[in-house]
Design an enzyme around this catalytic site. Structure first.
Site, PDB file in Angstrom:
ATOM      1  N   LYS A 144       0.840  -1.202   0.000  1.00  0.00           N
ATOM      2  CA  LYS A 144       0.000   0.000   0.000  1.00  0.00           C
ATOM      3  C   LYS A 144       0.874   1.251   0.000  1.00  0.00           C
ATOM      4  CE  LYS A 144      -4.045   1.974   2.412  1.00  0.00           C
ATOM      5  NZ  LYS A 144      -5.055   1.745   3.476  1.00  0.00           N
ATOM      6  N   SER A 222      -9.926   1.761   2.479  1.00  0.00           N
ATOM      7  CA  SER A 222      -9.094   2.528   1.566  1.00  0.00           C
ATOM      8  C   SER A 222      -7.998   1.707   0.905  1.00  0.00           C
ATOM      9  CB  SER A 222      -8.432   3.673   2.330  1.00  0.00           C
ATOM     10  OG  SER A 222      -7.517   3.156   3.312  1.00  0.00           O
ATOM     11  N   SER A 246     -10.428  -0.592   6.593  1.00  0.00           N
ATOM     12  CA  SER A 246      -9.728  -0.544   5.307  1.00  0.00           C
ATOM     13  C   SER A 246      -8.995  -1.815   4.900  1.00  0.00           C
ATOM     14  CB  SER A 246      -8.747   0.633   5.285  1.00  0.00           C
ATOM     15  OG  SER A 246      -9.441   1.835   5.087  1.00  0.00           O
TER      16      SER A 246
END
Lengths: 595, 94
Positions: A144, A222, A246
């Site tokens: 990420k 997210s 997330s």
């Protein structure tokens, strides 16, 4: 792949289809890796070849219906690690296979912010040359974009960091790297880890791998790109962060197994903070075994993050996911694993009233092209299918020997898990980014509102909210975990608020909402630092089911009717002017789509 | 069956506050913090953020969250604040 290797590979895969991957045993040496402080190098982890070989044991039986991998990207993380270790697959072959998929499909999926093919191939060549014995040697991962990666741009999809290149690795990524993993790229995310993936100004980027032409199907946020990269077989596994769902939300949205560990279990050093008290790094993986392998390496004390120090020792997650005789038994207490079910989990949804044809600004403001009446009916059909999938999941677990326990909500559950108490987190982000707020609020793009609201919560209410979290935790420990070992959850926020572990995993699919398969996810929570219990139960569940084995069709294989007018399916529309609509998330989505 | 505790009472005074009063509070607080919203367009739906929507969001927040938190009935001898509850619990071997 050479012909000889291909043949060996196919032979091996045939054998693997007939016998489950012995991943916990094969990779068991990893379980020692993260148990000690500051252990970063393979040598320090004890993950040398002799240790791995010593722990190699006979595999058990596989779940029914295990598909034959059609190509190397079909391999799970653990399967790939074993084939690499045995020399049946080369790291270069594996990296090239993933890069080929990225090259072909990434323009449609938009899962990555940055792809690093040159350095990935260099690392793969080194892995093949040195034949490293670290447990993840040669395995390509997606990270990420809020994890610091030395020498690789780290933006968190924000104007604030658009040119930022860290000079060190986040501890958890460093541990994966030292275990031999190869960085394929940095994944798309909601700006600063809020909402689903979009540009800083809110234009949607990543799509759901199960619905690459339908923007009404959220990829989950997210950690959107992290989920799509794994689901679309553009990475073996990935990392995410969870402040408000997330990891578990995108895992649920894309039929993955993602675990959000207890606060402090994985170091946050080198990860861009969003909310100090609620940020949790963890893996998004194809199944519980892969999640266990990732977490085993990521977890452990880190002197650079005091939150990770002084905690209970890291359990052997790989041992936990090993198939055991005697059904679902609690490894420490003995007896059947008790799964608590909170009220409402199996409630049938009410059929919707006809909303009429007129637009509703509260619903239509996000610009959905899906007609409102159909959308309401679709949501209802999905809710019905979700309840059915939950019922089926509990029946399977019951059949496997778990004890299903019906529970009440803790005393103040409704109040203390409400939107308002969830907002107690906001001043933390405002403080973290105060200099940028003072410099120019436009840097926050579409994400600005919660940062401003965080400046407005008085300190007395912040302290009271912090005290209230302890009340909530005490009630969860006494009134929930006094009666069960794992508990069903329908939203991540309560356990995110108090830092307890959660696992998201696939429990079914439905076609009623969109006309093609969409994953349905389940979520369990556990007591502090009981990730091994979550992983053990879900690994057992996955030996009895095949939801986690299903893969989305490639965009080019979708029938025209399923494409929703999205172009020819090769994704070549990205760079030269996309055909996708430029719809954006707005200020309100930032508050509602996970972080 | 489920025990569903009633949500805490909302604070009546916060509901009586006018938009103008809230706007004055918001602008004053932001000025004290050194944050300037005037760089945003005043009202532009096509912009990723504008003053009108940010102010509306802030007013909604102030009308709901601080009052709900303050109104939660708390045992004065309740727990001292701890910002990492799960860790506290584990360290205390609870």
């Amino acid at each position: 792949m050479s012909e000889l290797n291909r043949r060996r590979f196919l032979e091996r895969m045939t054998a693997l289809t007939a016998t489950a991957m012995a991943t916990p045993a094969t990779l068991g040496a990893v379980s020692n890796a993260a148990s000690g402080p500051g252990t970063r190098s393979p040598a320090a982890t004890g993950a040398d070849g002799r240790a791995v070989a010593k722990r190699l044991r006979e595999p058990g039986l596989p779940p029914a219906g295990r598909p034959q991998p059609a190509d190397l990207t079909e391999l799970t993380l653990a399967e790939a690690a074993r084939l690499l270790r045995d020399g049946d697959v080369g790291a270069v072959e594996l990296v090239e296979a993933y890069l080929a998929r990225i090259g072909r499909w990434e323009p449609r999926y938009q899962a990555f912010n940055t792809v690093v093919p040159r350095t990935a191939l260099e690392a793969a060549r080194t892995a093949d040359r040195t034949r490293g014995r670290a447990p993840l040697t040669g395995v390509p991962l997606a990270i990420k974009d809020n994890y610091f990666t030395a020498g690789v741009r780290t933006t968190a999809n924000s104007f604030i960091l658009e040119d930022f290149v860290p000079d060190f690795d986040a501890t958890s990524w460093a541990r994966l790297r030292d275990a031999g993993a190869i960085l394929l790229g940095k994944t798309q995310m909601g700006p600063l880890a809020t909402t689903a993936a979009s540009t800083p100004t809110g234009e949607r980027t990543t799509v759901n791998a199960w619905a690459p032409y339908n923007e009404d199907v959220s990829p989950g946020g997210s950690s959107s790109g992290s989920a799509t990269a794994v689901a679309a077989r553009m990475a073996a596994s990935s990392t995410g962060t969870q402040t408000g769902g997330s990891i578990t939300n995108p895992s649920n949205a894309q039929a993955l197994t993602g675990i959000k560990p207890t606060m402090g279990r994985v170091s946050l050093h080198g990860i861009l903070p969003l909310t100090y008290t609620r940020d949790h790094p963890g893996p998004l993986a194809r199944d519980a075994v892969d999640a266990a392998l990732m977490l085993q390496i990521m977890a452990g004390p880190d002197p650079a993050d005091p939150r990770s120090l002084g905690l209970p020792a890291v359990p052997d997650y790989l041992e936990a996911v090993r198939e055991a005789d005697g059904g679902l038994r609690h490894p420490e207490r003995g007896g059947a694993v008790r799964i608590g079910v909170l009220p409402g989990f199996l409630d049938e949804p009410e059929p919707p009233e006809d909303p009429g044809p007129d637009p509703d600004p509260d619903i239509d403001r996000i610009g959905s092209s899906f007609p409102r009446r159909e959308r309401t009916q679709a949501a209802y059909r999905r809710e019905v299918a979700t309840v059915e999938a939950r019922r089926r999941m509990l029946a399977i677990l019951d059949e496997m020997g778990a004890e299903i326990v019906e529970l009440d909500f803790p005393t103040h559950w409704e109040a203390l898990t409400s939107f308002n108490f969830n907002n107690v987190r906001l001043p933390e982000r405002s403080e973290i980014f105060l200099e940028h707020l003072r410099d120019d609020v436009r840097k926050f793009g579409v994400s600005l509102a919660p940062w401003i609201n965080g400046l407005l919560l008085p300190a007395a209410e912040y302290v009271r909210g912090s005290r209230a979290r302890l009340v909530l935790l005490r009630e969860i420990l006494d009134e929930v975990f006094g009666h069960c070992d794992l508990v069903t959850q329908t939203a991540p926020f309560p356990f995110d608020m108090v830092g307890l572990p959660l696992i998201g995993f696939p429990i079914g699919f439905e076609t009623g909402s969109t006309g093609y398969p969409r994953p349905i996810g389940g979520m369990f929570g556990a007591e502090p630092y009981a990730e091994h219990h979550l992983l053990a139960v879900i690994a057992a569940y996955q030996r009895a089911t095949d939801w986690h084995l299903r893969r989305p069709a490639d965009p080019g294989e979708l029938r025209p009717a399923e494409r929703g007018g999205g172009g020819p399916g090769d994704g070549s529309d990205r760079r030269g002017g996309r055909n996708r609509s430029p719809r954006r998330y707005d200020l309100f989505d930032v508050m509602e789509r996970g972080e | 069956m489920a025990r569903r505790p009633s949500p805490p009472r909302s604070v009546a005074s916060s509901q009586e506050v006018t938009d103008e009063q809230l706007d004055a509070y918001i602008r004053t607080r932001l000025a004290l913090a050194g944050v300037d919203l005037s760089v945003l367009p005043e009202d532009d739906e096509d912009a990723s953020a504008d003053q009108r929507r940010i102010m509306a969001s802030a007013r909604r927040f102030l009308r709901s969250t601080p009052g709900a938190i303050a109104d939660f009935e708390f045992d004065p001898m309740g727990p001292a604040p701890a910002i990492y509850p799960a860790e506290v619990s584990a360290r205390n071997h609870e």
